[in-house]
Design an enzyme around this catalytic site. Sequence first.
Site, PDB file in Angstrom:
ATOM      1  N   CYS A  50      32.366 -49.824   1.611  1.00  0.00           N
ATOM      2  CA  CYS A  50      32.091 -51.141   2.202  1.00  0.00           C
ATOM      3  C   CYS A  50      32.853 -51.373   3.498  1.00  0.00           C
ATOM      4  CB  CYS A  50      32.419 -52.244   1.202  1.00  0.00           C
ATOM      5  SG  CYS A  50      31.914 -51.888  -0.475  1.00  0.00           S
ATOM      6  N   ASP A  82      35.111 -53.911  -5.797  1.00  0.00           N
ATOM      7  CA  ASP A  82      34.782 -54.367  -7.153  1.00  0.00           C
ATOM      8  C   ASP A  82      33.994 -53.321  -7.933  1.00  0.00           C
ATOM      9  OD1 ASP A  82      36.059 -56.661  -6.556  1.00  0.00           O
ATOM     10  OD2 ASP A  82      34.339 -57.986  -6.743  1.00  0.00           O
ATOM     11  N   CYS A 123      33.358 -56.827   2.215  1.00  0.00           N
ATOM     12  CA  CYS A 123      33.322 -56.656   0.763  1.00  0.00           C
ATOM     13  C   CYS A 123      33.444 -58.039   0.123  1.00  0.00           C
ATOM     14  CB  CYS A 123      34.454 -55.735   0.327  1.00  0.00           C
ATOM     15  SG  CYS A 123      34.053 -54.737  -1.108  1.00  0.00           S
ATOM     16  N   ASP A 124      33.346 -58.089  -1.192  1.00  0.00           N
ATOM     17  CA  ASP A 124      33.235 -59.381  -1.872  1.00  0.00           C
ATOM     18  C   ASP A 124      34.351 -60.370  -1.535  1.00  0.00           C
ATOM     19  OD1 ASP A 124      31.426 -57.689  -3.062  1.00  0.00           O
ATOM     20  OD2 ASP A 124      31.627 -58.635  -5.016  1.00  0.00           O
ATOM     21  N   LYS A 125      35.588 -59.914  -1.567  1.00  0.00           N
ATOM     22  CA  LYS A 125      36.703 -60.858  -1.396  1.00  0.00           C
ATOM     23  C   LYS A 125      37.205 -60.925   0.039  1.00  0.00           C
ATOM     24  CE  LYS A 125      36.237 -61.431  -5.675  1.00  0.00           C
ATOM     25  NZ  LYS A 125      35.172 -60.428  -5.778  1.00  0.00           N
ATOM     26  N   CYS A 195      27.588 -53.411  -0.774  1.00  0.00           N
ATOM     27  CA  CYS A 195      26.495 -53.263  -1.739  1.00  0.00           C
ATOM     28  C   CYS A 195      25.249 -53.957  -1.179  1.00  0.00           C
ATOM     29  CB  CYS A 195      26.898 -53.860  -3.080  1.00  0.00           C
ATOM     30  SG  CYS A 195      28.315 -53.008  -3.807  1.00  0.00           S
ATOM     31  N   GLU A 447      34.822 -59.971 -13.333  1.00  0.00           N
ATOM     32  CA  GLU A 447      33.354 -60.007 -13.361  1.00  0.00           C
ATOM     33  C   GLU A 447      32.838 -59.180 -14.531  1.00  0.00           C
ATOM     34  OE1 GLU A 447      31.914 -58.689  -9.593  1.00  0.00           O
ATOM     35  OE2 GLU A 447      32.624 -60.487  -8.571  1.00  0.00           O
ATOM     36  N   SER A 472      29.168 -60.589 -11.430  1.00  0.00           N
ATOM     37  CA  SER A 472      28.863 -59.936 -10.166  1.00  0.00           C
ATOM     38  C   SER A 472      27.614 -60.590  -9.599  1.00  0.00           C
ATOM     39  CB  SER A 472      28.587 -58.468 -10.441  1.00  0.00           C
ATOM     40  OG  SER A 472      27.787 -57.938  -9.427  1.00  0.00           O
TER      41      SER A 472
HETATM   42 FE1  FES Z   1      32.176 -53.831  -1.721  1.00  0.00          FE
HETATM   43 FE2  FES Z   1      30.147 -54.244  -3.534  1.00  0.00          FE
HETATM   44  S1  FES Z   1      32.075 -53.248  -3.882  1.00  0.00           S
HETATM   45  S2  FES Z   1      30.404 -55.044  -1.532  1.00  0.00           S
END
Ligand code: FES
Length: 559
Positions: A50, A82, A123-125, A195, A447, A472
């Site tokens: 990511c 994640d 990325c997510d966070k 992702c 998650e 997620s």
């Molecule tokens: Fe980075 Fe899904 S683990 S966006």
Amino acid sequence: MARYLRSRTRYHGVLNAPQRAFLRSIGFKDEDFSKPYIAIAVAWSEAGPCNYHTLKLSEYIKDAIVSAGGSSTAFPTMVIYDNIAMGSEGMRYSLVSRELIADSIEAQFNAHYYDALVALGSCDKTTPGMLMAMARLNVPSIYVYGGSAEPGFYRGEKVTIESIHTAIGAYLRGALSKEDIEELERVVHPTVGACAGMFTANTMASIAEALGMSLPGSSTPAATSMKRIHYAIESGRAVLNLLETGIKARDILTYSAFRNAATVLLAIGGSTNAILHLLAIAYEAKVKFTLSDIEELTGKVPLIARLSPASEYVMTDLDSIGGIPLIMKKLLEAGLLEKEAITVTGKTIEENLKDYRFPNIINQNIVRDIGNPFKKYSGIIVLRGSLAPRGAVVKVAATEKLVFRGPARVFNSEEEAFKAIESNSIEEGDVVIIRYEGPKGGPGMPEMLRVTSAIVGSGLNNVALVTDGRFSGATKGLMIGHVAPEAFVGGPIAVVEDYDEILIDIPSRKLDILVPEQEISERLKRWRPIEPRYREGLLSKYASLVSQADEGAVTRTHS
Ligand code: FES
């Protein structure tokens, strides 16, 4: 250039010679100390795809800043992937990392006396952590998304990382072989970038754009697209303009901006995590934007986009038909956006979208008109009731079931629930309750993608899940999370017993335990707190400070 440059208090005058000496040794010249000093916070890490490419991308930002008359240095922030931590003890650190990212940017920015901030991540966070830092520092700031991965193709079908989580469930019930899994694993995430579906990272990038904190159109191109370089350069130029015009993060992060972001979130049916993150960013911006504000919008905003995990279409497909500006223009024309909200371009949302022309594409089934939505109600709904007095959230974009009633099957951890699914002890019609996984109890609201994918993949089509943890963005099915108050602080979810009847009623927005009120209050009187999972280290420190999910699960420092 700019009226006031804080950097001068640290890099001008005889007494600041030691500080200049350090910057001279990395190439600064006399004239550089008089220029605005711009921080580039880069979420960079080789530990996954990511943010693998972001360091290189940051060089384009820096070059653009220097060409436009600024000086700049970049520094890193951490990243937790994640998809690597999912389903393990490590996942408890994921939400915690959002706070660490915000805290580390604050510390680095203030200790080194920068004037303005560009933050780059994918990325997510990283996105919410960076937006929280901008809101907290309240300096001229712009967010740059690193972009999502291209989708993979498996035997001719488009796949994303969510596909392999679901495939594991199918493997467990014998529908796929070890060889099938190994083949899928090699093609499912073929490039660098986040992702690919409208999971949390891409949802948060869309939200950054809707908040006005990143350039219009910049959230949807792939990490591998040349457009990424274009947006990096343009963002470098834009931050100097923000500094010149004196537009700070909180001038953009207003109540109107949060309403706009929530409206876009609900219209695209994005990740439920975005609710937590929006509340957390609002907390840092000191804006009174609450779960009730989101709840009110859910009654007004229809679901007009259908993206993975609700369909096969991924972020780059949305990019190919017009990106987030397409969604925002439709919402704006329907009167659903606050058009006066200012953005990082220095212009309002309405001004940004004025010249946007709807692309002339026929036969696309990704985004619809407001008058002909996929669903008349929002992609995410807030539920309340005797099981969640302070709220819970459900993503209806990825489920067709709207009313569900069934016996509770109660588990005190994600691991226990996963084992039950693995051993086929969950039956059709059950409501799986996973508790003590909330902000304090988890800690960190891990998650549940491993569990939710195992439910879907194991062929259980008629099972619901309720938890005080999170999901997620890739989660499908009737899955309700963020139950508040959580079990660890004695919320009613702590006293649900096996085979209590649970009612989930999305049209009525209810989440109830069908047990007499008197019985619930007697159980609550008998309930005793459990031992915390951690008594030392970061997770223990985090648990002692964190708020409930309906407050964004932030580590609180002010009211
Ligand atoms: Fe980075 Fe899904 S683990 S966006």
